[in-house]
Every structure is written in C-alpha cells, then in structure tokens.
Design a protein around this motif. Sequence first.
Motif, PDB file in Angstrom:
ATOM      1  N   CYS A 135     -89.538-138.194  47.110  1.00 12.36           N
ATOM      2  CA  CYS A 135     -90.756-137.805  47.851  1.00 12.36           C
ATOM      3  C   CYS A 135     -91.850-137.230  46.723  1.00 12.36           C
ATOM      4  CB  CYS A 135     -90.042-136.662  48.225  1.00 12.36           C
ATOM      5  SG  CYS A 135     -88.056-137.313  49.453  1.00 12.36           S
ATOM      6  N   ASP A 136     -92.503-137.148  47.886  1.00 11.34           N
ATOM      7  CA  ASP A 136     -93.816-135.568  46.875  1.00 11.34           C
ATOM      8  C   ASP A 136     -93.267-134.411  47.109  1.00 11.34           C
ATOM      9  OD1 ASP A 136     -94.210-135.142  49.427  1.00 11.34           O
ATOM     10  OD2 ASP A 136     -95.976-136.326  50.207  1.00 11.34           O
ATOM     11  N   GLU A 137     -93.705-133.328  46.801  1.00 14.02           N
ATOM     12  CA  GLU A 137     -93.222-132.042  46.331  1.00 14.02           C
ATOM     13  C   GLU A 137     -93.701-131.110  46.967  1.00 14.02           C
ATOM     14  OE1 GLU A 137     -96.651-130.550  42.878  1.00 14.02           O
ATOM     15  OE2 GLU A 137     -97.636-131.066  44.464  1.00 14.02           O
ATOM     16  N   ARG A 138     -94.004-132.147  48.490  1.00 15.29           N
ATOM     17  CA  ARG A 138     -93.761-131.007  50.149  1.00 15.29           C
ATOM     18  C   ARG A 138     -93.453-131.180  50.345  1.00 15.29           C
ATOM     19  NH1 ARG A 138     -99.470-133.894  51.453  1.00 15.29           N
ATOM     20  NH2 ARG A 138     -98.420-135.462  51.379  1.00 15.29           N
ATOM     21  N   GLY A 139     -92.725-129.698  51.223  1.00 17.13           N
ATOM     22  CA  GLY A 139     -91.017-129.761  51.638  1.00 17.13           C
ATOM     23  C   GLY A 139     -90.570-129.035  51.174  1.00 17.13           C
ATOM     24  N   THR A 140     -89.435-128.299  51.584  1.00 13.81           N
ATOM     25  CA  THR A 140     -87.958-127.732  50.454  1.00 13.81           C
ATOM     26  C   THR A 140     -87.452-129.040  49.370  1.00 13.81           C
ATOM     27  OG1 THR A 140     -86.720-128.425  52.297  1.00 13.81           O
ATOM     28  CG2 THR A 140     -87.738-125.702  52.337  1.00 13.81           C
ATOM     29  N   TYR A 141     -86.870-128.275  48.673  1.00 18.75           N
ATOM     30  CA  TYR A 141     -85.576-128.862  47.572  1.00 18.75           C
ATOM     31  C   TYR A 141     -85.459-129.465  48.715  1.00 18.75           C
ATOM     32  CZ  TYR A 141     -82.226-130.313  44.722  1.00 18.75           C
ATOM     33  OH  TYR A 141     -81.417-130.876  43.729  1.00 18.75           O
ATOM     34  N   GLU A 142     -83.965-128.800  49.644  1.00 16.69           N
ATOM     35  CA  GLU A 142     -82.964-129.088  50.403  1.00 16.69           C
ATOM     36  C   GLU A 142     -83.344-130.758  52.013  1.00 16.69           C
ATOM     37  OE1 GLU A 142     -83.437-126.520  49.978  1.00 16.69           O
ATOM     38  OE2 GLU A 142     -82.033-125.483  49.475  1.00 16.69           O
ATOM     39  N   TYR A 143     -85.043-130.062  52.044  1.00 15.29           N
ATOM     40  CA  TYR A 143     -85.133-130.961  53.310  1.00 15.29           C
ATOM     41  C   TYR A 143     -85.500-132.500  52.409  1.00 15.29           C
ATOM     42  CZ  TYR A 143     -88.354-133.411  56.477  1.00 15.29           C
ATOM     43  OH  TYR A 143     -88.884-134.701  56.876  1.00 15.29           O
ATOM     44  N   ASN A 144     -86.752-132.594  51.218  1.00 15.54           N
ATOM     45  CA  ASN A 144     -86.567-133.957  50.262  1.00 15.54           C
ATOM     46  C   ASN A 144     -85.522-134.197  49.945  1.00 15.54           C
ATOM     47  OD1 ASN A 144     -89.496-133.311  50.439  1.00 15.54           O
ATOM     48  ND2 ASN A 144     -89.822-132.348  48.604  1.00 15.54           N
ATOM     49  N   ILE A 145     -84.574-133.920  49.110  1.00 16.44           N
ATOM     50  CA  ILE A 145     -83.368-134.610  48.987  1.00 16.44           C
ATOM     51  C   ILE A 145     -82.720-135.456  50.700  1.00 16.44           C
ATOM     52  CG2 ILE A 145     -80.767-134.300  48.330  1.00 16.44           C
ATOM     53  CD1 ILE A 145     -82.025-134.228  46.175  1.00 16.44           C
ATOM     54  N   ALA A 146     -82.663-134.872  51.263  1.00 12.49           N
ATOM     55  CA  ALA A 146     -82.556-135.463  53.058  1.00 12.49           C
ATOM     56  C   ALA A 146     -82.614-136.775  53.147  1.00 12.49           C
ATOM     57  CB  ALA A 146     -81.986-134.591  54.394  1.00 12.49           C
ATOM     58  N   GLY A 171     -84.879-136.395  45.675  1.00 11.13           N
ATOM     59  CA  GLY A 171     -85.925-135.642  46.440  1.00 11.13           C
ATOM     60  C   GLY A 171     -87.468-135.830  45.782  1.00 11.13           C
ATOM     61  N   GLU A 172     -87.975-134.923  45.381  1.00 10.46           N
ATOM     62  CA  GLU A 172     -89.507-134.531  44.234  1.00 10.46           C
ATOM     63  C   GLU A 172     -89.423-134.144  43.458  1.00 10.46           C
ATOM     64  OE1 GLU A 172     -90.618-130.045  45.377  1.00 10.46           O
ATOM     65  OE2 GLU A 172     -89.892-130.604  46.428  1.00 10.46           O
ATOM     66  N   GLU A 173     -87.799-134.610  42.780  1.00 15.88           N
ATOM     67  CA  GLU A 173     -87.499-134.108  41.414  1.00 15.88           C
ATOM     68  C   GLU A 173     -87.755-135.517  40.127  1.00 15.88           C
ATOM     69  OE1 GLU A 173     -86.047-131.144  39.501  1.00 15.88           O
ATOM     70  OE2 GLU A 173     -86.247-130.571  42.255  1.00 15.88           O
TER      71      GLU A 173
END
Length: 151
Positions: free
Chosen positions: A86-97, A126-128
């Motif tokens: 994912c890109d960096e926008r959104g929370t960590y949890e949201y981007n992992i999902a 996610g964004e990692e």
Amino acid sequence: MKFPKSLLNVFLILSMLFIIGCGSSCRDVVVKAPPLPLSAPMVELGDVFYAFDSSVLDMVSRSQLDENVQWMMENPNATIIIEGHCDERGTYEYNIALGEKRAENVKNYMVNAGVDPLRMQTVSYGEERPFDPGHDETAWAKNRRVHFVVQ
C-alpha cells in the motif's frame, strides 16, 4: 621447559619454509566460477497496481495476471509469494488489511485461472516496503501494488 636455541631455530626455519611453500603453491591455484549462460532467463512476474483505497482488479491488472498465470502454467514447479503493498496513507492496521486483501484477490484470480493454490503464498507488507520512497501521487501510485517473488 626450556628448548635449546638451536632447536628453536630449526623449528623456525622449517615453519618459514612450510609457509613459503604453501604460499607459492596457493598463489598458483586459481578457482574459477562456472560461466553463466549467455542468455540466463530472468524470472520476473509483472506487478499489479491499484487505485487509491482499492483492491479491485482493473483490465490492465487482469491482463498482467493472465501473463503471470501463463508463466506459472509453463513452469509447473515454480512457487511464488504474492506480496500486498500500500501507499503510506492510512493507518498501519488498515494498510496491512488492504495489502492482504489485494494479495488474496490476486491469488483467487490465479486459482480461478487454473494455478494450484498450494504453489502460492500471500503476505501483506502494508506500507512497510515502498517501491518509491517519495511522498506524492507518483510515488503512491507505484506503491499501491501486488508484487510477486518466485522461490
């Protein structure tokens, strides 16, 4: 225990001769790596990219997945890891999902096209692990992806 000086000298001379002898013979030994084939095949499955906040496969993504499915069919022993990003926008949890949803959708598409599900694993980063470290739409578009790793 004290050794006679002459014995130490003999030992020292023999040691030096041994080292010199090994050194000269070791320098003559050249180990060559086996040559690489001139046309070594590059294994690269194409990435799939997404719109912002989406896990929907568009026509371009489906076309790329069809090419990836074809490669998998031609290489029946290959296994892959399907990475959701994912890109960096959104929370960590949201981007992992969201990354997991993207990876699972790609896997399901490939299974429906005939690839054995046991040959594929999914993971979400996610964004990692951004492909592009920038902080603009150009970078974000590159980071919203599914990436394939051939094992």
